[in-house]
Write a protein that holds these residues in place. Sequence first.
Motif, mmCIF file in Angstrom:
data_model
loop_
_atom_site.group_PDB
_atom_site.id
_atom_site.type_symbol
_atom_site.label_atom_id
_atom_site.label_comp_id
_atom_site.label_asym_id
_atom_site.label_seq_id
_atom_site.Cartn_x
_atom_site.Cartn_y
_atom_site.Cartn_z
ATOM 1 N N UNK A 338 -9.622 -3.365 -0.356
ATOM 2 C CA UNK A 338 -10.754 -2.801 -0.187
ATOM 3 C C UNK A 338 -9.675 -2.133 0.630
ATOM 4 N N UNK A 339 -10.519 -0.466 0.221
ATOM 5 C CA UNK A 339 -9.834 0.650 0.876
ATOM 6 C C UNK A 339 -10.836 1.466 1.771
ATOM 7 N N UNK A 340 -11.236 1.475 3.085
ATOM 8 C CA UNK A 340 -12.179 1.524 4.274
ATOM 9 C C UNK A 340 -12.176 3.207 4.024
ATOM 10 N N UNK A 341 -10.761 3.029 4.206
ATOM 11 C CA UNK A 341 -11.082 5.340 4.522
ATOM 12 C C UNK A 341 -9.238 5.549 3.485
ATOM 13 N N UNK A 342 -9.203 6.881 2.753
ATOM 14 C CA UNK A 342 -8.360 6.684 2.064
ATOM 15 C C UNK A 342 -7.487 6.807 2.008
ATOM 16 N N UNK A 343 -6.304 6.308 0.811
ATOM 17 C CA UNK A 343 -5.073 5.707 1.298
ATOM 18 C C UNK A 343 -4.178 6.449 0.266
ATOM 19 N N UNK A 344 -3.723 7.511 0.223
ATOM 20 C CA UNK A 344 -3.061 8.117 -0.996
ATOM 21 C C UNK A 344 -1.911 7.663 -1.110
ATOM 22 N N UNK A 345 -1.780 7.667 -2.445
ATOM 23 C CA UNK A 345 -0.467 6.849 -2.633
ATOM 24 C C UNK A 345 -0.392 7.085 -4.312
ATOM 25 N N UNK A 346 1.265 7.389 -4.319
ATOM 26 C CA UNK A 346 1.751 7.842 -5.614
ATOM 27 C C UNK A 346 2.044 6.455 -6.401
ATOM 28 N N UNK A 347 2.528 6.726 -7.794
ATOM 29 C CA UNK A 347 2.896 5.720 -8.334
ATOM 30 C C UNK A 347 3.819 4.856 -8.269
ATOM 31 N N UNK A 348 4.950 5.009 -7.103
ATOM 32 C CA UNK A 348 5.904 4.583 -6.666
ATOM 33 C C UNK A 348 5.593 3.619 -5.523
ATOM 34 N N UNK A 349 4.385 3.834 -4.701
ATOM 35 C CA UNK A 349 4.461 3.152 -3.614
ATOM 36 C C UNK A 349 3.512 2.540 -4.067
#
Length: 414
Positions: A338-349
Amino acid sequence: MKVGRRRNFVDNLTSASHSIDALSSLLKDQINSDVTMRKKIRDLSARNNLLSLKSSRKIILEGARFLVGDGVLKQEVLDELENLIAGIPESKIRKRLRHRTLAAGDKESVCRVRFHVHDESGKPVEGAELELGALVLESDSRGMVEVSLPKSNYEGVARARGFFDKDFEFTIDSTDAIMIPLTLRSLSHEDRIAAKLDELVERARRHDLIRERLRKAFEEQGQTLLSIPAYRSALSELLTELGSEPESWIAQAKKQQGMVKSFLKRDDRRYGLRRDILHLAEESKQTGGITRLSEVLVRLDDLGWETDNDEVESILHEMAREGLIQGIKRIEGVPLLVEFVPVALTDDPQLVLALAARQEGMVTIEDVVVELEWTEERVRNALDMLVETGVAKEQKSYSKSTRYWFPGLRGRDK
């Protein structure tokens, strides 16, 4: 506006000018056909709402009380007006100026002051607000603000999104031009998450306040509520906040009986679950604004709710549509988050996050190098991004490998 005797609603005054009528008609047609213009008007109205100004609120309420005293207005209308105004946060008029110029005759007695607003690395901060008493100025793309001021002592505050407020003071004792540098300190990721979550909770509280006010009004007024300007305005505000187009929604509601009642009806169970999910969102500040869906279910059970995946997912999707949370995040190999606020994650993370999920929420650099067959530099870059976004916590050790913990992937007993 005028108030009809023995009536509990207001009517628009008939215009005395045909020219004004024609102009109003043209503006109405343009507004109805231009979504961008409607949004701009709403945004401006939100920032310059007469009902939020202390002086306006006082005048309006005093006038309404006089009308009640004269027997022109019903007491219940005054009560409704007081509730309406009480639900709007009070603010002050702020005069925005980019540059202030003084008359030619004053130039010999003033000083030219330039402010340079920048962050800790020296990068200019555009759009920062400098408040000097009643004067509010805004920095340009170079982080510069210029103004002419008379000799005196000054106190002010600089504000910018993503930065801590900075108080400052200075004295002008001559007419020589001066430069004042202002360094703003960036909010940490945890501070930004906390601010965002606080904003979400406040927004939800405002939604509930408007919806409850309208629900009570609907019980008294029924479908005619759509024809009463004050209620129609509040309904439009709520619909806009929830991402709907007010004009088209209200037009449809006028034709479809029961639409307003269904929209305003409160489901106490659903309302309670939404409230407790927002409390969990506040607690997610320590986990980077994300947590496992399974953990949300466990916490709701602890609070006495007997619920299941389908019900909770339905509520989470609803809250995401209303902009109260970001939503459910699906990453291959990772339990639903559940993502409460935006968490920008690219492929590696995301791949590192998936590995951490399989290892009970903890990895080392060596783990990732071996499992994903990456270079150490690539692993460090991915882990650094996860730490910066608050998703991972770094635990350094001189005797052992540095460990990276993922609180959102670990239960409370871990």
